[in-house]
Write a protein that holds these residues in place. Structure first.
Motif, PDB file in Angstrom:
ATOM      1  N   ARG A   5      23.093  -8.887  15.392  1.00  0.00           N
ATOM      2  CA  ARG A   5      21.823  -9.618  15.453  1.00  0.00           C
ATOM      3  C   ARG A   5      20.795  -9.098  14.452  1.00  0.00           C
ATOM      4  NH1 ARG A   5      21.931  -8.914  21.808  1.00  0.00           N
ATOM      5  NH2 ARG A   5      22.557  -6.927  20.939  1.00  0.00           N
ATOM      6  N   LYS A   6      21.032  -7.906  13.917  1.00  0.00           N
ATOM      7  CA  LYS A   6      20.109  -7.339  12.930  1.00  0.00           C
ATOM      8  C   LYS A   6      20.335  -7.907  11.530  1.00  0.00           C
ATOM      9  CE  LYS A   6      19.304  -3.045  15.382  1.00  0.00           C
ATOM     10  NZ  LYS A   6      19.415  -1.584  15.376  1.00  0.00           N
ATOM     11  N   TYR A   7      21.478  -8.526  11.312  1.00  0.00           N
ATOM     12  CA  TYR A   7      21.771  -9.092   9.996  1.00  0.00           C
ATOM     13  C   TYR A   7      21.049 -10.429   9.829  1.00  0.00           C
ATOM     14  CZ  TYR A   7      25.509  -5.789   8.861  1.00  0.00           C
ATOM     15  OH  TYR A   7      26.227  -4.668   8.552  1.00  0.00           O
ATOM     16  N   LEU A   8      20.286 -10.552   8.764  1.00  0.00           N
ATOM     17  CA  LEU A   8      19.573 -11.795   8.475  1.00  0.00           C
ATOM     18  C   LEU A   8      20.552 -12.953   8.305  1.00  0.00           C
ATOM     19  CD1 LEU A   8      16.883 -13.201   7.981  1.00  0.00           C
ATOM     20  CD2 LEU A   8      17.046 -12.513   5.578  1.00  0.00           C
ATOM     21  N   ARG A  64      36.801  -8.246   6.226  1.00  0.00           N
ATOM     22  CA  ARG A  64      37.760  -9.329   6.474  1.00  0.00           C
ATOM     23  C   ARG A  64      37.113 -10.464   7.271  1.00  0.00           C
ATOM     24  NH1 ARG A  64      41.836 -10.717  10.246  1.00  0.00           N
ATOM     25  NH2 ARG A  64      41.385  -8.925  11.572  1.00  0.00           N
ATOM     26  N   PHE A  65      36.351 -10.121   8.294  1.00  0.00           N
ATOM     27  CA  PHE A  65      35.698 -11.156   9.094  1.00  0.00           C
ATOM     28  C   PHE A  65      34.550 -11.825   8.343  1.00  0.00           C
ATOM     29  CE2 PHE A  65      38.165  -9.242  12.443  1.00  0.00           C
ATOM     30  CZ  PHE A  65      38.501 -10.354  13.218  1.00  0.00           C
ATOM     31  N   LEU A  66      33.898 -11.096   7.458  1.00  0.00           N
ATOM     32  CA  LEU A  66      32.861 -11.716   6.627  1.00  0.00           C
ATOM     33  C   LEU A  66      33.481 -12.729   5.671  1.00  0.00           C
ATOM     34  CD1 LEU A  66      30.597  -8.621   5.831  1.00  0.00           C
ATOM     35  CD2 LEU A  66      30.121 -10.496   7.439  1.00  0.00           C
ATOM     36  N   TYR A  67      34.666 -12.423   5.147  1.00  0.00           N
ATOM     37  CA  TYR A  67      35.375 -13.392   4.301  1.00  0.00           C
ATOM     38  C   TYR A  67      35.777 -14.635   5.106  1.00  0.00           C
ATOM     39  CZ  TYR A  67      35.871 -10.723  -0.043  1.00  0.00           C
ATOM     40  OH  TYR A  67      35.632 -10.075  -1.229  1.00  0.00           O
ATOM     41  N   ILE A  68      36.211 -14.431   6.323  1.00  0.00           N
ATOM     42  CA  ILE A  68      36.563 -15.570   7.187  1.00  0.00           C
ATOM     43  C   ILE A  68      35.321 -16.432   7.421  1.00  0.00           C
ATOM     44  CG2 ILE A  68      37.305 -16.245   9.503  1.00  0.00           C
ATOM     45  CD1 ILE A  68      39.114 -13.671   9.447  1.00  0.00           C
ATOM     46  N   SER A  69      34.199 -15.775   7.706  1.00  0.00           N
ATOM     47  CA  SER A  69      32.942 -16.477   7.903  1.00  0.00           C
ATOM     48  C   SER A  69      32.574 -17.281   6.659  1.00  0.00           C
ATOM     49  CB  SER A  69      31.845 -15.457   8.230  1.00  0.00           C
ATOM     50  OG  SER A  69      30.647 -16.087   8.560  1.00  0.00           O
ATOM     51  N   LYS A 105      26.109 -18.720   2.294  1.00  0.00           N
ATOM     52  CA  LYS A 105      27.256 -18.312   1.469  1.00  0.00           C
ATOM     53  C   LYS A 105      26.876 -17.183   0.513  1.00  0.00           C
ATOM     54  CE  LYS A 105      29.140 -21.714  -0.667  1.00  0.00           C
ATOM     55  NZ  LYS A 105      29.360 -23.010  -1.301  1.00  0.00           N
ATOM     56  N   LYS A 106      25.708 -17.289  -0.112  1.00  0.00           N
ATOM     57  CA  LYS A 106      25.244 -16.245  -1.028  1.00  0.00           C
ATOM     58  C   LYS A 106      24.978 -14.943  -0.283  1.00  0.00           C
ATOM     59  CE  LYS A 106      23.194 -19.485  -4.278  1.00  0.00           C
ATOM     60  NZ  LYS A 106      21.946 -20.105  -4.742  1.00  0.00           N
ATOM     61  N   MET A 107      24.381 -15.052   0.896  1.00  0.00           N
ATOM     62  CA  MET A 107      24.089 -13.860   1.686  1.00  0.00           C
ATOM     63  C   MET A 107      25.376 -13.171   2.138  1.00  0.00           C
ATOM     64  SD  MET A 107      20.880 -15.257   3.943  1.00  0.00           S
ATOM     65  CE  MET A 107      20.403 -13.682   4.638  1.00  0.00           C
ATOM     66  N   LEU A 108      26.363 -13.960   2.510  1.00  0.00           N
ATOM     67  CA  LEU A 108      27.648 -13.379   2.903  1.00  0.00           C
ATOM     68  C   LEU A 108      28.303 -12.662   1.718  1.00  0.00           C
ATOM     69  CD1 LEU A 108      29.062 -16.210   5.174  1.00  0.00           C
ATOM     70  CD2 LEU A 108      28.621 -13.838   5.885  1.00  0.00           C
ATOM     71  N   ALA A 109      28.266 -13.283   0.546  1.00  0.00           N
ATOM     72  CA  ALA A 109      28.855 -12.656  -0.646  1.00  0.00           C
ATOM     73  C   ALA A 109      28.155 -11.336  -0.955  1.00  0.00           C
ATOM     74  CB  ALA A 109      28.767 -13.609  -1.839  1.00  0.00           C
ATOM     75  N   SER A 110      26.845 -11.319  -0.820  1.00  0.00           N
ATOM     76  CA  SER A 110      26.082 -10.101  -1.067  1.00  0.00           C
ATOM     77  C   SER A 110      26.413  -9.020  -0.032  1.00  0.00           C
ATOM     78  CB  SER A 110      24.585 -10.427  -1.028  1.00  0.00           C
ATOM     79  OG  SER A 110      23.816  -9.270  -1.173  1.00  0.00           O
ATOM     80  N   LEU A 111      26.510  -9.410   1.214  1.00  0.00           N
ATOM     81  CA  LEU A 111      26.847  -8.442   2.268  1.00  0.00           C
ATOM     82  C   LEU A 111      28.258  -7.900   2.077  1.00  0.00           C
ATOM     83  CD1 LEU A 111      26.068  -6.935   4.831  1.00  0.00           C
ATOM     84  CD2 LEU A 111      26.739  -8.969   6.152  1.00  0.00           C
ATOM     85  N   ILE A 112      29.181  -8.753   1.694  1.00  0.00           N
ATOM     86  CA  ILE A 112      30.551  -8.298   1.432  1.00  0.00           C
ATOM     87  C   ILE A 112      30.548  -7.248   0.324  1.00  0.00           C
ATOM     88  CG2 ILE A 112      32.792  -9.005   0.474  1.00  0.00           C
ATOM     89  CD1 ILE A 112      32.333 -11.712   2.043  1.00  0.00           C
TER      90      ILE A 112
END
Length: 121
Positions: A5-8, A64-69, A105-112
């Motif tokens: 829940r802390k992740y934007l 791995r789960f961030l990539y799935i997301s 999508k951009k935020m996920l790529a950055s977090l990965i």
């Protein structure tokens, strides 16, 4: 374990779920078990996989789960396009929702990338 829940990106994807459920509620009832179900499943899978990844024991599993997301975000992007082309959503709604998906999508790529840097140290 990490509090997802802390992740934007989780917060934004959770809000997207709420928005998408409101939008798909206006779709034709004939799409209940087709497009509506597919959109809601894809959309719900974005924050769900972030949450699941945060509950795993290693950073590699989180990645791995961030990539799935991210994959579900890409799927949702297409499903929004189909919805617009079938006139189930108007152009303004499409632009707003598509923009939200692209930001996620951009935020996920950055977090990965960020998590991967900690793994590769």
């Amino acid at each position: 374990m990490i509090d997802y829940r802390k992740y934007l990106v989780w917060q934004k994807s959770h809000q997207l779920v709420l928005d998408m459920y409101r939008v798909t509620a206006t779709f034709p009832k004939s799409e209940q078990f087709n497009l509506i179900s597919q959109i809601n499943r894809a959309c719900l899978s974005i924050p769900t996989n972030i949450a699941e990844g945060c509950g795993r024991e290693t950073q590699k599993e989180l990645i791995r789960f961030l990539y799935i997301s991210s994959g579900f975000a890409h799927e949702l992007e297409y499903l929004l396009l189909v919805s617009k082309d079938l006139n189930f959503i108007n152009g303004d709604t499409y632009i707003k929702l598509n923009s939200e998906v692209n930001e996620i999508k951009k935020m996920l790529a950055s977090l990965i990338r960020k998590v991967a840097q900690t793994v590769n140290r």
